[in-house]
Design an enzyme around this catalytic site. Sequence first.
Site, short mmCIF file in Angstrom:
data_model
loop_
_atom_site.label_atom_id
_atom_site.label_comp_id
_atom_site.label_asym_id
_atom_site.label_seq_id
_atom_site.Cartn_x
_atom_site.Cartn_y
_atom_site.Cartn_z
N GLU A 61 -13.02 -87.43 -33.41
CA GLU A 61 -13.77 -88.48 -34.08
C GLU A 61 -14.96 -88.75 -33.16
OE1 GLU A 61 -13.97 -90.92 -37.42
OE2 GLU A 61 -12.72 -89.20 -36.97
N ASP A 72 -18.08 -102.85 -32.45
CA ASP A 72 -17.56 -102.28 -31.22
C ASP A 72 -17.47 -103.30 -30.10
OD1 ASP A 72 -17.31 -99.73 -32.27
OD2 ASP A 72 -19.43 -99.30 -31.95
#
Length: 278
Positions: A61, A72
Amino acid sequence: MNSISNQTIPHQASRYQAAFSRLKAEGRGAFVPFVTLGDPSPELSLKIIDTLVQNGADALELGFPFSDPLADGPVIQGANLRALAAGTTPTACFELLAKIRAKYPELPIGLLLYANLVFANGIDAFYAKAQQAGVDSVLIADVPVEEAAPFIQAAKAHGIAPIFIAPPNADSDTLAKVSQSGEGYTYLLSRAGVTGADTKAGTPVEEILAKLQEFNAPPPLLGFGIAEPAQVSAAIKAGAAGAISGSAVVKIIETHQQDEVKLLAALGEFTRTMKAAT
């Protein structure tokens, strides 16, 4: 453009299918690490990816560096900033992807990124480049399935699997849409919020997994907060097809970014330990 979208291009989801079938036959789950392309530099990024694959990663990924990653935590934000400081552009990312694909013809390669990067040169152009570089799937973190129609259309036109997030608080309607629209795998969030290495993946996911199975969703991979082998085993035991670990991998890069030998050794060790738990 129309001529392209009218052709049936074989779906890249087949690399995921092959990997999941192989793992099923072995009675194991998938371990999928996430890293940001170009972190801490494009050259070292390739060595990092080699190390992950050679030590047991079942798929990759990969992120494109972006300076404003909303979902994030600080660890992945650090990766973005390091990669950008090293001059990692989207063009450089596609070049890295083509090299990775040439080296590992059967490995499922997924992108996890933000809509701005896809919009930058036009949605269709982005998926065309991704297809050319050998990408299997694209997950756009800030586009929920309800708003994804133009992305799904471009993905399918270029034989790329659209991936969707099944959030822990999703209702049946959303899970049904995620199951119908997604291909390749389903990204199952173990909890809502930002990514991070510290929080335990403690949300009971069995209920969501049962629903996804009922809706015949692509195999679910559990992500968010996966930092220890015990969490990988627990995810698979609960019925997930495997686990994705991002912040924990990137934390190792952050810690050893100045020492390539230590960095690759630590990543190899982490990957072997996590894979052994599948």
